[in-house]
Design an enzyme around this catalytic site. Structure first.
Site: not given
Length: 126
Positions: A57, A59, A92
């Protein structure tokens, strides 16, 4: 507290990062930008993999880039995606919590163009 200009810069950086996303499988590009305590902005994009569990991801990309470059203190995170509302996934959230203070600002921006302002601490229980 961040200035309006700093928030705008952080959001712009996340939008730019999203352009570098690699999402041929999910078709879900996400961009993130992380503001370090010294004012550096570190960008991250989502990176798909044919083995979905290996997808990274945006993030986590931004955080890993920042930490591997020696940054350990962060002031804010912005996340941008092409859905009405965006929110970090469980993985995340765990990584964000590992490296960011509970009161750190998180900006979430979806296609409604509303900026949801929250904190790490408010996100984590969700």
């Amino acid at each position: 507290m961040l200035t309006k200009q700093t928030k705008e810069d952080l959001i712009r950086a996340a939008i730019q990062a999203k352009k570098n996303a690699y999402s041929p499988y999910s078709r879900f590009p996400v961009g993130a930008s992380l503001l370090t305590s010294d004012g550096t902005i570190v960008k991250g994009a989502s990176i798909d993999n044919a083995s979905y569990s290996e997808t990274i991801c945006a993030e986590r990309t931004a955080i890993v880039k920042a930490v591997s470059d020696g940054f350990k203190s962060f002031a804010a995170l912005a996340v941008v995606a092409d859905v009405d509302r965006i929110s970090p996934c469980g993985l995340c959230r765990q990584v964000i919590r590992e490296f960011c203070a509970p009161d750190m600002l998180v900006l979430l921006i979806g296609t409604l163009e509303e900026v949801e302002e929250t904190t790490v601490g408010a996100l984590f229980p969700k």
